[in-house]
Design an enzyme around this catalytic site. Structure first.
Site, PDB file in Angstrom:
ATOM      1  N   LYS A 201       0.857  -1.185   0.000  1.00 28.59           N
ATOM      2  CA  LYS A 201       0.000   0.000   0.000  1.00 28.59           C
ATOM      3  C   LYS A 201       0.893   1.235   0.000  1.00 28.59           C
ATOM      4  O   LYS A 201       1.737   1.400   0.885  1.00 28.59           O
ATOM      5  CB  LYS A 201      -0.904  -0.021   1.226  1.00 28.59           C
ATOM      6  CG  LYS A 201      -1.745   1.246   1.359  1.00 28.59           C
ATOM      7  CD  LYS A 201      -2.780   1.103   2.441  1.00 28.59           C
ATOM      8  CE  LYS A 201      -3.533   2.403   2.649  1.00 28.59           C
ATOM      9  NZ  LYS A 201      -4.562   2.287   3.673  1.00 28.59           N
ATOM     10  N   ARG A 211     -10.920   9.675   2.249  1.00 23.31           N
ATOM     11  CA  ARG A 211     -10.786  10.310   3.572  1.00 23.31           C
ATOM     12  C   ARG A 211     -11.955  11.248   3.829  1.00 23.31           C
ATOM     13  O   ARG A 211     -12.402  11.382   4.975  1.00 23.31           O
ATOM     14  CB  ARG A 211      -9.427  11.009   3.678  1.00 23.31           C
ATOM     15  CG  ARG A 211      -8.274   9.989   3.696  1.00 23.31           C
ATOM     16  CD  ARG A 211      -6.893  10.626   3.711  1.00 23.31           C
ATOM     17  NE  ARG A 211      -5.851   9.618   3.539  1.00 23.31           N
ATOM     18  CZ  ARG A 211      -4.578   9.887   3.271  1.00 23.31           C
ATOM     19  NH1 ARG A 211      -4.174  11.147   3.166  1.00 23.31           N
ATOM     20  NH2 ARG A 211      -3.701   8.914   3.114  1.00 23.31           N
ATOM     21  N   LYS A 224       1.264   9.939   5.599  1.00 21.00           N
ATOM     22  CA  LYS A 224       1.381   8.583   6.165  1.00 21.00           C
ATOM     23  C   LYS A 224       2.656   7.901   5.673  1.00 21.00           C
ATOM     24  O   LYS A 224       2.731   6.678   5.596  1.00 21.00           O
ATOM     25  CB  LYS A 224       0.125   7.772   5.804  1.00 21.00           C
ATOM     26  CG  LYS A 224      -1.175   8.381   6.325  1.00 21.00           C
ATOM     27  CD  LYS A 224      -2.377   7.456   6.181  1.00 21.00           C
ATOM     28  CE  LYS A 224      -3.635   8.075   6.793  1.00 21.00           C
ATOM     29  NZ  LYS A 224      -4.813   7.165   6.717  1.00 21.00           N
ATOM     30  N   GLU A 240       7.368  -6.773   1.001  1.00 18.56           N
ATOM     31  CA  GLU A 240       6.172  -6.628   1.836  1.00 18.56           C
ATOM     32  C   GLU A 240       5.202  -7.792   1.598  1.00 18.56           C
ATOM     33  O   GLU A 240       4.643  -8.371   2.537  1.00 18.56           O
ATOM     34  CB  GLU A 240       5.453  -5.305   1.514  1.00 18.56           C
ATOM     35  CG  GLU A 240       6.117  -4.064   2.092  1.00 18.56           C
ATOM     36  CD  GLU A 240       5.785  -3.870   3.570  1.00 18.56           C
ATOM     37  OE1 GLU A 240       5.170  -4.762   4.183  1.00 18.56           O
ATOM     38  OE2 GLU A 240       6.169  -2.816   4.119  1.00 18.56           O
ATOM     39  N   LYS A 255      -2.270  -1.479  -3.795  1.00 19.11           N
ATOM     40  CA  LYS A 255      -3.124  -0.302  -3.688  1.00 19.11           C
ATOM     41  C   LYS A 255      -2.285   0.964  -3.753  1.00 19.11           C
ATOM     42  O   LYS A 255      -1.283   1.047  -3.039  1.00 19.11           O
ATOM     43  CB  LYS A 255      -3.858  -0.376  -2.352  1.00 19.11           C
ATOM     44  CG  LYS A 255      -4.731   0.809  -2.041  1.00 19.11           C
ATOM     45  CD  LYS A 255      -5.346   0.619  -0.700  1.00 19.11           C
ATOM     46  CE  LYS A 255      -6.066   1.900  -0.339  1.00 19.11           C
ATOM     47  NZ  LYS A 255      -6.377   1.997   1.048  1.00 19.11           N
ATOM     48  N   SER A 281     -10.324   5.566  -4.368  1.00 15.74           N
ATOM     49  CA  SER A 281     -11.302   6.631  -4.543  1.00 15.74           C
ATOM     50  C   SER A 281     -10.887   7.665  -5.593  1.00 15.74           C
ATOM     51  O   SER A 281     -11.697   8.079  -6.416  1.00 15.74           O
ATOM     52  CB  SER A 281     -11.548   7.305  -3.192  1.00 15.74           C
ATOM     53  OG  SER A 281     -10.330   7.769  -2.623  1.00 15.74           O
ATOM     54  N   TYR A 320     -15.269   1.109  -6.538  1.00 15.66           N
ATOM     55  CA  TYR A 320     -16.551   1.776  -6.314  1.00 15.66           C
ATOM     56  C   TYR A 320     -17.445   1.650  -7.546  1.00 15.66           C
ATOM     57  O   TYR A 320     -18.635   1.918  -7.475  1.00 15.66           O
ATOM     58  CB  TYR A 320     -16.322   3.249  -5.946  1.00 15.66           C
ATOM     59  CG  TYR A 320     -15.414   3.381  -4.743  1.00 15.66           C
ATOM     60  CD1 TYR A 320     -15.925   3.258  -3.452  1.00 15.66           C
ATOM     61  CD2 TYR A 320     -14.034   3.555  -4.894  1.00 15.66           C
ATOM     62  CE1 TYR A 320     -15.090   3.326  -2.344  1.00 15.66           C
ATOM     63  CE2 TYR A 320     -13.193   3.633  -3.791  1.00 15.66           C
ATOM     64  CZ  TYR A 320     -13.726   3.510  -2.516  1.00 15.66           C
ATOM     65  OH  TYR A 320     -12.899   3.555  -1.430  1.00 15.66           O
TER      66      TYR A 320
HETATM   67  C1  PBG Z   1      -7.429   3.225   5.753  1.00 20.73           C
HETATM   68  C2  PBG Z   1      -7.705   3.118   4.307  1.00 20.73           C
HETATM   69  C3  PBG Z   1      -7.514   4.089   3.305  1.00 20.73           C
HETATM   70  C4  PBG Z   1      -8.060   3.558   2.146  1.00 20.73           C
HETATM   71  C5  PBG Z   1      -8.520   2.271   2.443  1.00 20.73           C
HETATM   72  N1  PBG Z   1      -8.279   2.017   3.790  1.00 20.73           N
HETATM   73  C6  PBG Z   1      -7.013   5.487   3.341  1.00 20.73           C
HETATM   74  C7  PBG Z   1      -5.675   5.778   3.830  1.00 20.73           C
HETATM   75  O1  PBG Z   1      -4.820   4.902   3.984  1.00 20.73           O
HETATM   76  O2  PBG Z   1      -5.443   6.955   4.083  1.00 20.73           O
HETATM   77  C8  PBG Z   1      -8.139   4.263   0.821  1.00 20.73           C
HETATM   78  C9  PBG Z   1      -9.193   3.782  -0.113  1.00 20.73           C
HETATM   79  C10 PBG Z   1      -9.550   4.714  -1.206  1.00 20.73           C
HETATM   80  O3  PBG Z   1      -8.935   5.780  -1.410  1.00 20.73           O
HETATM   81  O4  PBG Z   1     -10.495   4.383  -1.938  1.00 20.73           O
HETATM   82  N2  PBG Z   1      -6.187   2.869   6.204  1.00 20.73           N
END
Ligand code: PBG
Length: 331
Positions: A201, A211, A224, A240, A255, A281, A320
């Protein structure tokens, strides 16, 4: 190995629809799709997410209706994300381990209504529950503490499994959390609870609308990058993924999706395990915005992108667009 022109004409096999159909290498079906759903408090509530046109937060009753819709469309899994009320957020994200939290009520309601007609995937990370929007516990300097966070994530995962979650999906990127969750599931009567780890990720700019949807965007200060991966790295993603598999992940996720097709491909070649892409998203929002701006036909754009994940080696895709894509595929 291959002939040369005119013995070989690559266009021969493309000349007719039946022939293109016969020679098609990859197929996308509704069974490849996982539908992420946002849950909010209340009854009969639908709140459109401004930055995700066509996506809403639903109260538990609405989420149950979406799950039934998924079953009818042939979508095998829904993924749940809670928009926790502000007064339930805290520095330590304790609401994540509350057996009566929004997430658990949604899991139970879907399982009561749909049983094993659908799988419920639940996200393990503290960001929807913390007052600072980070995925874990902070030390005085604001650094996310790995091992203390893992202990809470284990409780969060067990809480979800007790409520009936079928697939536990840790998205937090702490080291060692998959192994710790696996042992806890084994020791607490959930040997068949799957773990789909968000293994690779990235610290991505494509998560913004998510968010907003879970209500952590305004709370989050900084980034992050001390736990999510650097978009410049590929070899590190394979490490990983290898570690999470060794710790007991049943499947792994990459992701975001489209900008990381090389990672999916490399992981498939290296490990040959079930790999999923999360078309996140921001990717969804870009397709919708592009289509609205006249960049192309929305349905054609989204189907081409989803098919790319299958070609790269994915077993399936979190998107989505799942209900739209399933409707297109079902004709
Ligand atoms: C939470 C999480 C996130 C997403 C899925 N689980 C956001 C992040 O890590 O800040 C993102 C999913 C998306 O953008 O559709 N840890």
């Amino acid at each position: 190995m291959s002939g040369s022109y005119p013995n070989t004409r690559m266009r021969r096999l493309r000349a007719n629809a039946w022939s293109r159909s016969l020679h098609r290498e990859n197929l996308l079906t509704p069974a490849d799709l996982i539908w992420p759903l946002f849950v909010t408090e209340g009854a009969g509530v639908e709140e459109p997410v401004a930055t995700l046109p066509g996506v809403s937060r639903w109260s538990v009753d609405g989420v149950v209706e979406r799950a039934k819709e998924a079953v009818a469309l042939g979508i095998p899994v829904v993924a749940l994300f809670p928009n926790t009320q502000p007064d339930r957020r805290s520095d330590d994200g304790a609401e994540a381990t509350n057996p009566d939290n929004l997430m658990c009520r949604a899991i139970q309601a879907i399982k009561d209504a749909c049983g094993d007609d659908i799988g419920v995937l639940t996200d393990v990370a503290l960001d929807p529950y913390t007052s600072h929007g980070q995925d874990g516990l902070l030390d005085a300097a604001g650094y996310v503490i790995n091992d203390d966070t893992v202990a809470v994530l284990v409780d969060q995962a067990l809480n979800q499994a007790e409520a009936g979650a079928d697939i536990i999906a840790p998205s937090d990127m702490m080291d060692g959390r998959v192994g710790a969750i696996r042992i806890a599931l084994e020791m607490n009567g959930h040997p068949n609870a799957q773990i789909m780890s968000y293994a690779a990720k990235y610290a991505s700019a494509f998560y913004g609308p998510f968010r907003d949807a879970v209500g952590s965007g305004d709370l989050l200060k900084g980034d992050k990058k001390t736990y999510q991966m650097d978009p410049a790295n590929g070899d590190e993603a394979l490490r990983e993924i290898e570690l999470d598999l060794a710790e007991g992940a049943d499947s792994v996720m990459v992701k975001p999706g489209l900008a990381y097709l090389d990672i999916i491909w490399r992981a498939k070649q290296a490990f040959n395990v079930p790999i999923f892409a999360y078309q996140v998203s921001g990717e969804y929002a870009l397709i919708e915005a592009g289509a609205a701006a006249g960049a192309g036909d929305r349905d054609a754009l989204l189907m081409e992108k989803l098919l790319a994940f299958k070609r790269a080696g994915c077993a399936g895709v979190l998107t989505y667009h799942a209900p739209v894509a399933a409707k297109i595929l079902n004709g």
